[in-house]
Design a protein around this motif. Structure first.
Motif, PDB file in Angstrom:
ATOM      1  N   LEU A  43       0.824  -1.208   0.000  1.00  0.00           N
ATOM      2  CA  LEU A  43       0.000   0.000   0.000  1.00  0.00           C
ATOM      3  C   LEU A  43       0.857   1.257   0.000  1.00  0.00           C
ATOM      4  N   LYS A  44       1.991   1.219   0.718  1.00  0.00           N
ATOM      5  CA  LYS A  44       2.905   2.372   0.716  1.00  0.00           C
ATOM      6  C   LYS A  44       3.374   2.670  -0.708  1.00  0.00           C
ATOM      7  N   VAL A  90       0.379   4.023  -2.761  1.00  0.00           N
ATOM      8  CA  VAL A  90       0.087   5.430  -2.445  1.00  0.00           C
ATOM      9  C   VAL A  90       1.081   6.346  -3.154  1.00  0.00           C
ATOM     10  N   LEU A 144      -0.086   9.207  -5.804  1.00  0.00           N
ATOM     11  CA  LEU A 144       0.153  10.627  -5.548  1.00  0.00           C
ATOM     12  C   LEU A 144       1.089  11.266  -6.563  1.00  0.00           C
ATOM     13  N   GLY A 203      -3.975   0.081  -4.293  1.00  0.00           N
ATOM     14  CA  GLY A 203      -3.631   1.288  -3.536  1.00  0.00           C
ATOM     15  C   GLY A 203      -3.392   2.482  -4.431  1.00  0.00           C
ATOM     16  N   THR A 247      -5.847   5.679  -4.263  1.00  0.00           N
ATOM     17  CA  THR A 247      -5.250   6.963  -3.879  1.00  0.00           C
ATOM     18  C   THR A 247      -5.489   8.025  -4.943  1.00  0.00           C
ATOM     19  N   THR A 277      -7.706  11.398  -4.114  1.00  0.00           N
ATOM     20  CA  THR A 277      -7.096  12.731  -4.194  1.00  0.00           C
ATOM     21  C   THR A 277      -7.774  13.602  -5.253  1.00  0.00           C
ATOM     22  N   VAL A 320       2.850  13.243   2.735  1.00  0.00           N
ATOM     23  CA  VAL A 320       2.855  11.809   3.039  1.00  0.00           C
ATOM     24  C   VAL A 320       4.280  11.308   3.236  1.00  0.00           C
TER      25      VAL A 320
END
Length: 238
Positions: free
Chosen positions: A21-22, A25, A29, A151, A155, A159, A173
């Motif tokens: 997920l990191k 994301v 982004l 993810g 994300t 956003t 983040v």
């Protein structure tokens, strides 16, 4: 015993999901295209499969070196996330310059710390379930692929709906994750020492930990105040 096995297996999947997920994301982004995000997810899945295939042939003594490498890289990546998170946010707010397609790599590309975590995940998974290393790597790789692809898409959608699809959000983040990484390095040794784990004989000084947190907070507050004063001066001079 089965409860312990289930607990360890759940921990492996939970940690792998968080890593995925990191990365997802970071992709979401940074405004990557769907094809680029899927390619990165495929790279993670293939890497996990390869690591799982060779995990069983690595001597047990080598795992301590892998853990040590992961801890060192954890510190380096935490500091880098803080630094480049501030740079990403500052470049966008001050100069309207988007550098997110470079700085997002710290969150999304496989790093030595992520590779060490993947190796340990495959090792624990094979030890607790008895499956082959290739099967473990395939399962871990599947979790990575689903987590990164899902993810990233989630994300990006969130956003856009919230009007936060800009590099400043990525900077925030990255800054948060960097501070979280550094905080983990302070808290985990203290927890391990409290649990009487001699294999991780790391001396912990509570006063030193408190001083480090205070200094970290002071630096962040000082940087925020300096940036605010600079922006106020620039607006006043125009």
């Amino acid at each position: 015993m089965s409860n312990v096995v289930n607990f360890l297996t759940a921990g492996v999947f939970g940690g792998t999901t968080l890593l995925a997920l990191k990365s997802g994301v970071g992709c979401g982004l940074s405004g990557l295209r769907r094809r680029e995000t899927l390619f990165l997810a495929f790279v993670y899945a293939l890497t996990a499969l390869i690591i799982g295939a060779i995990a069983g042939s690595i001597p047990v003594n080598a795992t301590e070196q892998v853990v040590g490498l992961g801890v060192v890289m954890h510190l380096i990546i935490g500091l880098a996330l803080v630094y480049f998170g501030i740079r990403t946010k500052k470049a966008w707010l001050s100069d309207r310059k988007d550098i997110s397609r470079r700085t997002f790599l710290l969150m999304s590309l496989p790093c030595p710390a992520c590779l060490a975590a993947t190796f340990l995940s495959c090792l624990v998974f094979t030890s607790t379930t008895g499956v082959s290393g290739v099967a473990a790597g395939g399962v871990i790789g599947g979790v990575f692929f689903a987590g990164i692809a899902g993810g990233g898409a989630a994300t990006s959608w969130i956003t856009r709906k919230a009007g936060m699809d800009n590099p400043s959000t990525l900077g925030n983040v990255m800054l948060f994750l960097g501070l979280f990484y550094l905080l983990c390095l302070l808290l985990v040794p203290a927890y391990l020492q409290a649990q009487d784990a001699p294999a991780f004989g790391i001396a912990t000084d509570p006063s030193g930990m408190l001083l480090a947190l205070v200094l970290m907070t002071a630096l962040i507050v000082f940087g925020a105040l300096a940036d605010r004063i600079r922006h106020t001066a620039e607006r006043g001079g125009r």
